[in-house]
Write a protein that holds these residues in place. Sequence first.
Motif, PDB file in Angstrom:
ATOM      1  N   PRO A   1     -79.830 126.889 -19.405  1.00 50.98           N
ATOM      2  CA  PRO A   1     -80.344 126.329 -18.152  1.00 50.98           C
ATOM      3  C   PRO A   1     -80.305 124.800 -18.146  1.00 50.98           C
ATOM      4  O   PRO A   1     -80.453 124.146 -19.176  1.00 50.98           O
ATOM      5  CB  PRO A   1     -81.793 126.846 -18.096  1.00 50.98           C
ATOM      6  CG  PRO A   1     -81.803 128.061 -18.959  1.00 50.98           C
ATOM      7  CD  PRO A   1     -80.813 127.787 -20.056  1.00 50.98           C
ATOM      8  N   SER A   2     -80.112 124.226 -16.959  1.00 53.49           N
ATOM      9  CA  SER A   2     -80.138 122.774 -16.796  1.00 53.49           C
ATOM     10  C   SER A   2     -81.557 122.272 -17.039  1.00 53.49           C
ATOM     11  O   SER A   2     -82.543 122.943 -16.720  1.00 53.49           O
ATOM     12  CB  SER A   2     -79.678 122.390 -15.393  1.00 53.49           C
ATOM     13  OG  SER A   2     -78.384 122.896 -15.144  1.00 53.49           O
TER      14      SER A   2
ATOM     15  N   SER B   1     -75.700 124.621 -10.795  1.00 52.15           N
ATOM     16  CA  SER B   1     -75.770 125.125 -12.167  1.00 52.15           C
ATOM     17  C   SER B   1     -75.301 126.572 -12.186  1.00 52.15           C
ATOM     18  O   SER B   1     -75.594 127.352 -11.272  1.00 52.15           O
ATOM     19  CB  SER B   1     -77.203 125.024 -12.703  1.00 52.15           C
ATOM     20  OG  SER B   1     -77.305 125.606 -13.989  1.00 52.15           O
TER      21      SER B   1
ATOM     22  N   THR C   1     -76.122 128.595 -14.772  1.00 51.24           N
ATOM     23  CA  THR C   1     -77.089 129.393 -15.532  1.00 51.24           C
ATOM     24  C   THR C   1     -78.494 129.307 -14.961  1.00 51.24           C
ATOM     25  O   THR C   1     -79.345 130.107 -15.310  1.00 51.24           O
ATOM     26  CB  THR C   1     -77.103 128.944 -17.009  1.00 51.24           C
ATOM     27  OG1 THR C   1     -75.757 128.793 -17.464  1.00 51.24           O
ATOM     28  CG2 THR C   1     -77.783 129.959 -17.896  1.00 51.24           C
ATOM     29  N   GLY C   2     -78.743 128.359 -14.102  1.00 51.29           N
ATOM     30  CA  GLY C   2     -80.095 128.199 -13.575  1.00 51.29           C
ATOM     31  C   GLY C   2     -80.756 126.959 -14.142  1.00 51.29           C
ATOM     32  O   GLY C   2     -80.099 126.091 -14.732  1.00 51.29           O
ATOM     33  N   TYR C   3     -82.074 126.891 -14.004  1.00 48.75           N
ATOM     34  CA  TYR C   3     -82.820 125.681 -14.340  1.00 48.75           C
ATOM     35  C   TYR C   3     -84.065 126.028 -15.144  1.00 48.75           C
ATOM     36  O   TYR C   3     -84.696 127.065 -14.938  1.00 48.75           O
ATOM     37  CB  TYR C   3     -83.229 124.937 -13.065  1.00 48.75           C
ATOM     38  CG  TYR C   3     -82.056 124.600 -12.184  1.00 48.75           C
ATOM     39  CD1 TYR C   3     -81.372 123.400 -12.320  1.00 48.75           C
ATOM     40  CD2 TYR C   3     -81.598 125.497 -11.216  1.00 48.75           C
ATOM     41  CE1 TYR C   3     -80.282 123.098 -11.524  1.00 48.75           C
ATOM     42  CE2 TYR C   3     -80.516 125.207 -10.413  1.00 48.75           C
ATOM     43  CZ  TYR C   3     -79.863 124.007 -10.567  1.00 48.75           C
ATOM     44  OH  TYR C   3     -78.779 123.712  -9.782  1.00 48.75           O
TER      45      TYR C   3
ATOM     46  N   ARG D   1     -87.090 122.690 -12.377  1.00 52.10           N
ATOM     47  CA  ARG D   1     -87.344 123.155 -11.013  1.00 52.10           C
ATOM     48  C   ARG D   1     -88.538 122.429 -10.394  1.00 52.10           C
ATOM     49  O   ARG D   1     -88.501 122.016  -9.229  1.00 52.10           O
ATOM     50  CB  ARG D   1     -87.603 124.667 -11.013  1.00 52.10           C
ATOM     51  CG  ARG D   1     -86.363 125.531 -11.193  1.00 52.10           C
ATOM     52  CD  ARG D   1     -86.748 127.004 -11.201  1.00 52.10           C
ATOM     53  NE  ARG D   1     -85.592 127.874 -11.297  1.00 52.10           N
ATOM     54  CZ  ARG D   1     -84.951 128.376 -10.253  1.00 52.10           C
ATOM     55  NH1 ARG D   1     -85.353 128.068  -9.040  1.00 52.10           N
ATOM     56  NH2 ARG D   1     -83.917 129.172 -10.430  1.00 52.10           N
TER      57      ARG D   1
ATOM     58  N   VAL E   1     -77.644 127.567  -7.490  1.00 48.24           N
ATOM     59  CA  VAL E   1     -77.168 128.372  -8.619  1.00 48.24           C
ATOM     60  C   VAL E   1     -75.878 129.048  -8.188  1.00 48.24           C
ATOM     61  O   VAL E   1     -75.802 129.641  -7.098  1.00 48.24           O
ATOM     62  CB  VAL E   1     -78.211 129.422  -9.039  1.00 48.24           C
ATOM     63  CG1 VAL E   1     -77.660 130.300 -10.172  1.00 48.24           C
ATOM     64  CG2 VAL E   1     -79.499 128.747  -9.489  1.00 48.24           C
TER      65      VAL E   1
ATOM     66  N   ASP F   1     -72.692 131.770  -9.028  1.00 50.76           N
ATOM     67  CA  ASP F   1     -72.231 132.889  -9.848  1.00 50.76           C
ATOM     68  C   ASP F   1     -70.722 132.771 -10.021  1.00 50.76           C
ATOM     69  O   ASP F   1     -70.091 131.840  -9.509  1.00 50.76           O
ATOM     70  CB  ASP F   1     -72.629 134.231  -9.223  1.00 50.76           C
ATOM     71  CG  ASP F   1     -72.125 134.365  -7.790  1.00 50.76           C
ATOM     72  OD1 ASP F   1     -71.114 133.704  -7.441  1.00 50.76           O
ATOM     73  OD2 ASP F   1     -72.731 135.117  -7.012  1.00 50.76           O
TER      74      ASP F   1
ATOM     75  N   PRO G   1     -72.434 129.451  -4.116  1.00 51.35           N
ATOM     76  CA  PRO G   1     -73.732 128.851  -4.464  1.00 51.35           C
ATOM     77  C   PRO G   1     -74.866 129.499  -3.673  1.00 51.35           C
ATOM     78  O   PRO G   1     -74.721 129.821  -2.497  1.00 51.35           O
ATOM     79  CB  PRO G   1     -73.562 127.371  -4.082  1.00 51.35           C
ATOM     80  CG  PRO G   1     -72.077 127.161  -3.995  1.00 51.35           C
ATOM     81  CD  PRO G   1     -71.530 128.465  -3.508  1.00 51.35           C
TER      82      PRO G   1
ATOM     83  N   ALA H   1     -81.729 127.368  -4.641  1.00 57.60           N
ATOM     84  CA  ALA H   1     -82.729 127.677  -5.660  1.00 57.60           C
ATOM     85  C   ALA H   1     -84.061 126.997  -5.391  1.00 57.60           C
ATOM     86  O   ALA H   1     -85.003 127.186  -6.162  1.00 57.60           O
ATOM     87  CB  ALA H   1     -82.217 127.267  -7.054  1.00 57.60           C
TER      88      ALA H   1
END
Length: 235
Positions: A168-169, A192, A194-196, A201, A213, A215, A220, A223
């Motif tokens: 994650p970021s 990102s 992978t997410g945060y 966040r 986010v 995939d 996008p 988030a």
Amino acid sequence: MTVRCPSCGRHDQWPQPELGCGCGAVLRIPVRPAPTLPARGTEPAGSVPGASALSPADEGPGGPGGHRAPRSPLRSGSPHSRDAQASPEGASPDGRGSPGTTASCTPPARPPFRPLTIRTARDAVTAAALYLKWLGFRDIFQSPEHPASGIDLRARGLVAQVDPRTEPSTLRDVECLWLHGLNASAVSVFFSLTGYAPEARARAEDLGLPLFVMDLTGTPQPANRAADELIGTGA
């Protein structure tokens, strides 16, 4: 004037061009709304047209009409921290409105977004550029692969970072991007794969920085609330 930074103790002349300190603190200047002028012909006898009375809180040490020095104009953190505001009648606490009400921002008419399948890190950057163009940003420039600044995409009034890593970021990633946007007077957008991290966040929410986010289909997804607002308003 000379101001002491409460975070690092540095004394320097303010404002600087970026209105900020090397440690990340920024200068926030309080703004007082302009007084409402009375309608022409409604001023009391003997009054000066356009003049407004000062309350005791407006009187400085020099008597009526004096200027009171602002309290601690140097703040650590974001200049974009939002003050609590009352929700308009009929709106829900999250600001999206309740059933039967009209949204404040009408999404602009756009054709369906056509994603780009992501196979490499460069594909992720290209997919983000296509999405930003779909939002209305123009003349998007892609930086060379792995730029030292971390800024992968630039446009007029925009800086964006695309994180293709498998973890994650982080909070540092979000804050560094926000500082780049502050320095360039531009909107900062983060993508990102992978997410945060939770703290990233939370910080992005405080700063009003849109998080997306992505995939592997290259689509996008928003988030946070700032990302929803960017989709609604466009560039």
